[in-house]
Motif scaffolding. Structure first.
Motif, PDB file in Angstrom:
ATOM      1  N   SER A 150       0.831  -1.203   0.000  1.00 19.56           N
ATOM      2  CA  SER A 150       0.000   0.000   0.000  1.00 19.56           C
ATOM      3  C   SER A 150       0.869   1.260   0.000  1.00 19.56           C
ATOM      4  O   SER A 150       0.427   2.320  -0.406  1.00 19.56           O
ATOM      5  CB  SER A 150      -0.956  -0.001   1.186  1.00 19.56           C
ATOM      6  N   ASP A 151       2.134   1.135   0.448  1.00 21.35           N
ATOM      7  CA  ASP A 151       3.035   2.290   0.387  1.00 21.35           C
ATOM      8  C   ASP A 151       3.906   2.244  -0.868  1.00 21.35           C
ATOM      9  O   ASP A 151       4.817   3.045  -1.011  1.00 21.35           O
ATOM     10  CB  ASP A 151       3.914   2.336   1.642  1.00 21.35           C
ATOM     11  N   ALA A 152       3.636   1.293  -1.776  1.00 25.72           N
ATOM     12  CA  ALA A 152       4.348   1.141  -3.047  1.00 25.72           C
ATOM     13  C   ALA A 152       5.824   0.783  -2.865  1.00 25.72           C
ATOM     14  O   ALA A 152       6.605   0.884  -3.802  1.00 25.72           O
ATOM     15  CB  ALA A 152       4.209   2.388  -3.923  1.00 25.72           C
ATOM     16  N   ALA A 153       6.195   0.362  -1.644  1.00 26.87           N
ATOM     17  CA  ALA A 153       7.610   0.071  -1.396  1.00 26.87           C
ATOM     18  C   ALA A 153       8.004  -1.341  -1.819  1.00 26.87           C
ATOM     19  O   ALA A 153       9.158  -1.727  -1.677  1.00 26.87           O
ATOM     20  CB  ALA A 153       7.940   0.285   0.078  1.00 26.87           C
ATOM     21  N   GLY A 154       7.041  -2.121  -2.352  1.00 28.07           N
ATOM     22  CA  GLY A 154       7.388  -3.416  -2.913  1.00 28.07           C
ATOM     23  C   GLY A 154       7.681  -4.489  -1.876  1.00 28.07           C
ATOM     24  O   GLY A 154       7.488  -4.301  -0.673  1.00 28.07           O
ATOM     25  N   ALA A 155       8.148  -5.625  -2.362  1.00 23.29           N
ATOM     26  CA  ALA A 155       8.504  -6.778  -1.537  1.00 23.29           C
ATOM     27  C   ALA A 155       9.413  -7.641  -2.403  1.00 23.29           C
ATOM     28  O   ALA A 155       9.668  -7.296  -3.560  1.00 23.29           O
ATOM     29  CB  ALA A 155       7.248  -7.553  -1.141  1.00 23.29           C
ATOM     30  N   THR A 156       9.885  -8.747  -1.878  1.00 21.16           N
ATOM     31  CA  THR A 156      10.754  -9.620  -2.654  1.00 21.16           C
ATOM     32  C   THR A 156      10.061 -10.022  -3.958  1.00 21.16           C
ATOM     33  O   THR A 156       8.959 -10.554  -3.930  1.00 21.16           O
ATOM     34  CB  THR A 156      11.099 -10.883  -1.836  1.00 21.16           C
ATOM     35  N   PHE A 158       8.796  -8.004  -6.082  1.00 21.16           N
ATOM     36  CA  PHE A 158       7.919  -6.911  -6.519  1.00 21.16           C
ATOM     37  C   PHE A 158       8.637  -5.589  -6.289  1.00 21.16           C
ATOM     38  O   PHE A 158       8.906  -5.221  -5.150  1.00 21.16           O
ATOM     39  CB  PHE A 158       6.600  -6.951  -5.756  1.00 21.16           C
ATOM     40  N   PRO A 159       8.965  -4.873  -7.363  1.00 22.06           N
ATOM     41  CA  PRO A 159       9.852  -3.717  -7.196  1.00 22.06           C
ATOM     42  C   PRO A 159       9.255  -2.597  -6.357  1.00 22.06           C
ATOM     43  O   PRO A 159       8.045  -2.379  -6.355  1.00 22.06           O
ATOM     44  CB  PRO A 159      10.085  -3.242  -8.642  1.00 22.06           C
ATOM     45  N   ASN A 160      10.138  -1.924  -5.648  1.00 21.91           N
ATOM     46  CA  ASN A 160       9.831  -0.702  -4.922  1.00 21.91           C
ATOM     47  C   ASN A 160       9.614   0.401  -5.963  1.00 21.91           C
ATOM     48  O   ASN A 160      10.449   0.615  -6.823  1.00 21.91           O
ATOM     49  CB  ASN A 160      11.045  -0.381  -4.026  1.00 21.91           C
ATOM     50  N   LEU A 161       8.479   1.080  -5.884  1.00 23.12           N
ATOM     51  CA  LEU A 161       8.177   2.117  -6.883  1.00 23.12           C
ATOM     52  C   LEU A 161       8.449   3.516  -6.343  1.00 23.12           C
ATOM     53  O   LEU A 161       8.181   4.507  -7.008  1.00 23.12           O
ATOM     54  CB  LEU A 161       6.703   2.017  -7.319  1.00 23.12           C
ATOM     55  N   THR A 162       8.993   3.610  -5.121  1.00 16.18           N
ATOM     56  CA  THR A 162       9.186   4.933  -4.523  1.00 16.18           C
ATOM     57  C   THR A 162      10.635   5.418  -4.611  1.00 16.18           C
ATOM     58  O   THR A 162      10.920   6.547  -4.253  1.00 16.18           O
ATOM     59  CB  THR A 162       8.780   4.939  -3.041  1.00 16.18           C
ATOM     60  N   ASP A 163      11.555   4.543  -5.056  1.00 17.90           N
ATOM     61  CA  ASP A 163      12.955   4.953  -5.120  1.00 17.90           C
ATOM     62  C   ASP A 163      13.339   5.280  -6.566  1.00 17.90           C
ATOM     63  O   ASP A 163      12.537   5.142  -7.478  1.00 17.90           O
ATOM     64  CB  ASP A 163      13.871   3.866  -4.542  1.00 17.90           C
ATOM     65  N   TRP A 254      18.081  -4.673  -4.347  1.00 13.01           N
ATOM     66  CA  TRP A 254      17.863  -6.011  -4.878  1.00 13.01           C
ATOM     67  C   TRP A 254      16.381  -6.304  -4.995  1.00 13.01           C
ATOM     68  O   TRP A 254      15.618  -6.001  -4.081  1.00 13.01           O
ATOM     69  CB  TRP A 254      18.514  -7.068  -3.972  1.00 13.01           C
ATOM     70  N   LEU A 255      16.015  -6.921  -6.097  1.00 12.72           N
ATOM     71  CA  LEU A 255      14.632  -7.327  -6.299  1.00 12.72           C
ATOM     72  C   LEU A 255      14.357  -8.627  -5.538  1.00 12.72           C
ATOM     73  O   LEU A 255      13.285  -8.811  -4.973  1.00 12.72           O
ATOM     74  CB  LEU A 255      14.383  -7.510  -7.808  1.00 12.72           C
ATOM     75  N   TRP A 295       4.867   8.126 -10.676  1.00 13.69           N
ATOM     76  CA  TRP A 295       5.958   9.054 -11.017  1.00 13.69           C
ATOM     77  C   TRP A 295       6.208  10.024  -9.868  1.00 13.69           C
ATOM     78  O   TRP A 295       7.343  10.359  -9.537  1.00 13.69           O
ATOM     79  CB  TRP A 295       5.588   9.817 -12.300  1.00 13.69           C
ATOM     80  N   GLY A 296       5.095  10.452  -9.221  1.00 13.12           N
ATOM     81  CA  GLY A 296       5.208  11.448  -8.171  1.00 13.12           C
ATOM     82  C   GLY A 296       5.570  10.895  -6.803  1.00 13.12           C
ATOM     83  O   GLY A 296       5.671  11.643  -5.834  1.00 13.12           O
ATOM     84  N   LEU A 297       5.776   9.575  -6.719  1.00 12.53           N
ATOM     85  CA  LEU A 297       6.082   8.987  -5.404  1.00 12.53           C
ATOM     86  C   LEU A 297       7.492   9.320  -4.935  1.00 12.53           C
ATOM     87  O   LEU A 297       7.849   9.039  -3.794  1.00 12.53           O
ATOM     88  CB  LEU A 297       5.910   7.463  -5.451  1.00 12.53           C
ATOM     89  N   GLY A 298       8.302   9.858  -5.823  1.00 15.12           N
ATOM     90  CA  GLY A 298       9.643  10.247  -5.391  1.00 15.12           C
ATOM     91  C   GLY A 298      10.718   9.755  -6.320  1.00 15.12           C
ATOM     92  O   GLY A 298      11.814  10.303  -6.365  1.00 15.12           O
ATOM     93  N   GLY A 299      10.401   8.718  -7.102  1.00 14.48           N
ATOM     94  CA  GLY A 299      11.424   8.160  -7.978  1.00 14.48           C
ATOM     95  C   GLY A 299      11.328   8.650  -9.409  1.00 14.48           C
ATOM     96  O   GLY A 299      12.159   8.294 -10.244  1.00 14.48           O
ATOM     97  N   GLY A 300      10.307   9.445  -9.702  1.00 13.50           N
ATOM     98  CA  GLY A 300      10.085   9.878 -11.076  1.00 13.50           C
ATOM     99  C   GLY A 300      11.279  10.619 -11.647  1.00 13.50           C
ATOM    100  O   GLY A 300      11.891  11.449 -10.983  1.00 13.50           O
ATOM    101  N   VAL A 301      11.609  10.289 -12.885  1.00 10.42           N
ATOM    102  CA  VAL A 301      12.767  10.888 -13.545  1.00 10.42           C
ATOM    103  C   VAL A 301      12.245  11.773 -14.669  1.00 10.42           C
ATOM    104  O   VAL A 301      11.241  11.446 -15.302  1.00 10.42           O
ATOM    105  CB  VAL A 301      13.665   9.770 -14.123  1.00 10.42           C
ATOM    106  N   ALA A 302      12.911  12.904 -14.929  1.00 13.59           N
ATOM    107  CA  ALA A 302      12.481  13.784 -16.020  1.00 13.59           C
ATOM    108  C   ALA A 302      12.692  13.084 -17.351  1.00 13.59           C
ATOM    109  O   ALA A 302      13.596  12.253 -17.499  1.00 13.59           O
ATOM    110  CB  ALA A 302      13.254  15.087 -15.972  1.00 13.59           C
TER     111      ALA A 302
END
Ligand code: HEC
Ligand code: HEC
Length: 326
Positions: A150-156, A158-163, A254-255, A295-302
């Motif tokens: 729910s925080d989009a931080a992923g798990a083994t 499943f990628p973390n989408l916030t970094d 690591w994924l 994209w707006g979770l913090g990891g979004g790249v221009a």
């Protein structure tokens, strides 16, 4: 009832239902109420209990009998209008699918404009809107949280989408493509090709890439094996390749885990992460909102698109700094 090839069961139900309804009507009619004339006494049925408790043959109260008639008429009307009599579909043509479709169409009419208003804006701009972020978060909690958390931080697995570490790229287009079309990362099983010793050597070379604890001798022996077997996807320097979804092995993100055992398992058995495509189920407008949210979770790249007149902009601050340095 459509799954039956013969109409027997349909008629079985029709006959059973109609005969029961007619039977109940005949029975009710035969029990028609007759009011007692003033002064007339109800007949005694010569059943006695407890000494003086007697059963009388009073006519049924008419309000009660009429309730029965009303239910009978209601069921007859219902069975004519709605499906119920065998495979007869009812004259209104109502189906649960039809009701679902019309409710969905009504919901779409109401909500589509709300979702669509953001479709014309670039992802970066949508991500700046608090309203869009709220909508994106609700969509994320419904459709994505079961895998990404729910925080989009992923798990083994499943990628973390916030970094800022992305398998397939973190600009708006790459994120939207990941969500819309899904992703399938395939790491082939190479244990058989490398053998037990070779696998261990490559694993230690991989550990050395991120400066993790490793055996220098094993890593040195693993380097040529890495170049021959792994560099095609993970690149000769181990930084990975977004086109394949091959992870960067030189960072400590690591994924599947960065222990020697996890890396050996990846080499021996391979890995296959699967991100299911969402475009068909959710539609473009929701995918767009989700892309903006992620994209707006913090990891979004221009976007890597060329900037207008970069030389002039870069030159200006340099010119300003120059006098200050003196
Ligand atoms: C069934 C589990 C599952 C669901 C549901 C799911 N994902 Fe994923 N997602 C994954 C996996 C697994 C990967 C990594 C694929 C790989 O290893 O190649 C991934 C990858 C991604 C990526 C690419 C990450 C990167 O580093 O490049 C994005 C972006 C993403 N998912 C967003 C979403 C969004 C938004 C939703 C909700 C609409 C969603 N996912 C729903 C499993 C899922
Ligand atoms: C055909 C391309 C390909 C080759 C060749 C390949 N890999 Fe991979 N590797 C991948 C992909 C894609 C993934 C991500 C799998 C996923 O998303 O589930 C991956 C994942 C990994 C992981 C897991 C990384 C993590 O973050 O948990 C390790 C470790 C790894 N590879 C090491 C190797 C080594 C060592 C070799 C050579 C012996 C190798 N790979 C060869 C494509 C490849």
């Amino acid at each position: 009832m459509n799954e039956f090839t013969s109409s027997f069961w349909s008629w079985y139900i029709i006959v059973l239902t109609v005969v029961s309804l007619v039977g109940v009507a005949i029975f009710l009619a035969s029990q028609r109420t007759r009011r007692l004339a003033p002064g007339e006494k109800a007949e005694e049925m010569s059943h006695k209990w407890d000494g003086d408790l007697v059963e009388l043959n009073n006519p049924l109260p008419s309000w009660w009998v009429n309730l029965f008639w009303i239910t009978l008429i209601f069921s007859a009307g219902y069975l004519v209008l709605y499906p119920g009599l065998g495979s007869f579909k009812g004259v209104l043509g109502w189906t649960s699918f039809g009701q679902y479709d019309s409710e969905m169409a009504k919901a779409r009419e109401k909500y589509d404009p709300i979702f669509n208003q953001f479709l014309g804006q670039p992802v970066e701009q949508v991500a700046a809107s608090a309203e869009a972020r709220d909508m994106g978060q609700r969509l994320f909690l419904t459709y994505c949280a079961q895998c990404h958390g729910s925080d989009a931080a992923g798990a083994t697995g499943f990628p973390n989408l916030t970094d800022k570490d992305w398998l397939y790229g973190g600009d708006a287009e790459a994120i939207k493509a990941s969500i819309a079309n899904g992703r399938m990362g395939v790491m082939p099983a190479l244990g058989a090709a490398l053998g037990t010793d070779g696998t261990k050597q490559v694993a230690h070379y991989v550990l050395s890439l991120s400066g993790s604890n490793h055996d220098a001798g094993l890593a040195a022996a693993g380097k040529p094996l890495f170049e021959a077997n792994c560099a095609a996807c993970h690149m000769p320097d181990g930084t990975g390749m977004a086109a394949m979804g091959a992870p960067n092995l030189t960072d400590k993100v690591w994924l599947y885990g960065g222990t020697e055992a996890a890396i050996i398992e990846a080499i021996e058995k391979g890995r296959a992460g699967n991100m299911p495509a969402q475009l068909q189920a959710l539609g473009e407008a929701k995918v767009h909102l989700l892309a903006a949210y992620v994209w707006g979770l913090g990891g979004g790249v221009a976007m890597a698109a060329p900037q207008p007149a970069p030389a002039a902009e870069a030159a200006a601050p340099a010119a300003e700094e120059a006098p200050a340095a003196q």
